[in-house]
Design a protein around this motif. Structure first.
Motif, short mmCIF file in Angstrom:
data_model
loop_
_atom_site.label_atom_id
_atom_site.label_comp_id
_atom_site.label_asym_id
_atom_site.label_seq_id
_atom_site.Cartn_x
_atom_site.Cartn_y
_atom_site.Cartn_z
N ASN A 81 -4.71 -5.25 25.37
CA ASN A 81 -4.58 -6.04 24.14
C ASN A 81 -3.13 -6.12 23.70
OD1 ASN A 81 -7.36 -6.37 24.01
ND2 ASN A 81 -7.64 -4.52 22.82
N PHE A 82 -2.41 -5.03 23.85
CA PHE A 82 -0.99 -5.01 23.50
C PHE A 82 -0.21 -5.94 24.43
CE2 PHE A 82 3.34 -3.39 23.55
CZ PHE A 82 3.60 -3.32 22.20
N ILE A 101 -1.34 -10.74 17.60
CA ILE A 101 -0.80 -9.61 16.83
C ILE A 101 -1.83 -9.14 15.81
CG2 ILE A 101 0.95 -8.95 15.11
CD1 ILE A 101 2.08 -9.00 17.91
N ALA A 102 -2.46 -10.08 15.13
CA ALA A 102 -3.46 -9.74 14.11
C ALA A 102 -4.65 -9.02 14.73
CB ALA A 102 -3.91 -11.00 13.38
N ARG A 103 -4.93 -9.29 15.98
CA ARG A 103 -6.07 -8.68 16.66
C ARG A 103 -5.86 -7.19 16.93
NH1 ARG A 103 -7.69 -7.97 22.14
NH2 ARG A 103 -9.90 -8.43 22.44
N LEU A 104 -4.63 -6.77 17.07
CA LEU A 104 -4.36 -5.37 17.44
C LEU A 104 -4.98 -4.36 16.47
CD1 LEU A 104 -0.71 -5.65 18.77
CD2 LEU A 104 -2.81 -5.36 20.10
N PRO A 105 -4.82 -4.52 15.16
CA PRO A 105 -5.42 -3.51 14.27
C PRO A 105 -6.94 -3.60 14.18
CG PRO A 105 -4.15 -5.12 13.00
CD PRO A 105 -3.92 -5.43 14.45
N LEU A 106 -7.53 -4.66 14.71
CA LEU A 106 -9.00 -4.78 14.68
C LEU A 106 -9.68 -3.73 15.56
CD1 LEU A 106 -9.46 -8.64 14.64
CD2 LEU A 106 -9.58 -7.04 12.73
N VAL A 108 -9.15 -0.66 15.29
CA VAL A 108 -9.40 0.51 14.45
C VAL A 108 -10.82 0.51 13.88
CG1 VAL A 108 -8.66 1.78 12.38
CG2 VAL A 108 -6.95 0.85 13.98
N PRO A 109 -11.28 -0.56 13.22
CA PRO A 109 -12.66 -0.51 12.75
C PRO A 109 -13.68 -0.42 13.88
CG PRO A 109 -11.67 -2.64 12.24
CD PRO A 109 -10.60 -1.76 12.77
N MET A 110 -13.37 -1.02 15.02
CA MET A 110 -14.31 -0.92 16.15
C MET A 110 -14.41 0.52 16.63
SD MET A 110 -13.44 -4.55 18.03
CE MET A 110 -14.12 -4.06 19.58
N ILE A 111 -13.29 1.22 16.67
CA ILE A 111 -13.31 2.64 17.06
C ILE A 111 -14.07 3.45 16.02
CG2 ILE A 111 -11.87 4.69 17.42
CD1 ILE A 111 -9.78 2.74 18.71
N ARG A 112 -13.89 3.12 14.75
CA ARG A 112 -14.63 3.81 13.68
C ARG A 112 -16.14 3.59 13.85
NH1 ARG A 112 -12.13 5.80 9.22
NH2 ARG A 112 -13.91 5.25 7.92
N TRP A 113 -16.54 2.38 14.18
CA TRP A 113 -17.97 2.10 14.39
C TRP A 113 -18.49 2.93 15.56
CZ3 TRP A 113 -17.16 -3.88 14.47
CH2 TRP A 113 -16.82 -4.32 13.19
N ALA A 114 -17.68 3.01 16.63
CA ALA A 114 -18.10 3.79 17.80
C ALA A 114 -18.23 5.27 17.44
CB ALA A 114 -17.09 3.61 18.94
N LEU A 115 -17.30 5.79 16.66
CA LEU A 115 -17.37 7.19 16.24
C LEU A 115 -18.56 7.44 15.32
CD1 LEU A 115 -13.58 7.94 15.70
CD2 LEU A 115 -15.04 8.67 17.62
#
Length: 124
Positions: A81-82, A101-106, A108-115
């Motif tokens: 992605n980077f 660029i805007a997609r990169l921080p997205l 984070v919530p996906m990782i939170r959902w996985a956790l």
């Protein structure tokens, strides 16, 4: 037991993306970093992994393991992605530059959902 909406959303994202990885791997090959060997095989393998995570997230017994695997997968593909965002900066397409660029921080919530799925709780 119902599937939390965010976990269901993550499963849906993985199902769509995993399918595209397998049906049109050439879409993803250009964003695989150069240091990663066997680009086609990695794209196909990540597609299979996404589909497995999607399926695992849907069942309560497999959700915790699928949650941990999903978080790991999201971290593993972050360099792609980077690279996509970095490559887009050479484009004349402003929307592409901003979107990648805007997609990169997205992630984070996906990782939170996985956790959340991994822990079997309402918190990430």
């Amino acid at each position: 037991m119902s599937i939390p909406t965010d976990v269901l959303g993550l499963a849906g994202i993985f199902a769509v993306s995993g399918t595209i990885h397998l049906v049109r791997p050439q879409v993803y090959e250009p964003i695989v970093p150069k240091f990663v060997p066997a680009h086609r095989e990695m794209v196909l393998g990540s597609g299979v992994a996404e589909l497995a995570c999607a399926a695992g997230l849907l069942h309560p017994r497999t959700r915790p393991a699928a949650g941990w695997a999903s978080a790991a997968l999201l971290l593993a593909v972050y360099p792609a992605n980077f690279k996509m965002a970095a490559d887009a900066q050479r484009s004349h397409n402003t929307a592409l530059k901003v979107g990648t660029i805007a997609r990169l921080p997205l992630q984070v919530p996906m990782i939170r959902w996985a956790l959340k799925a991994a822990r079997g709780t309402d918190r990430a």
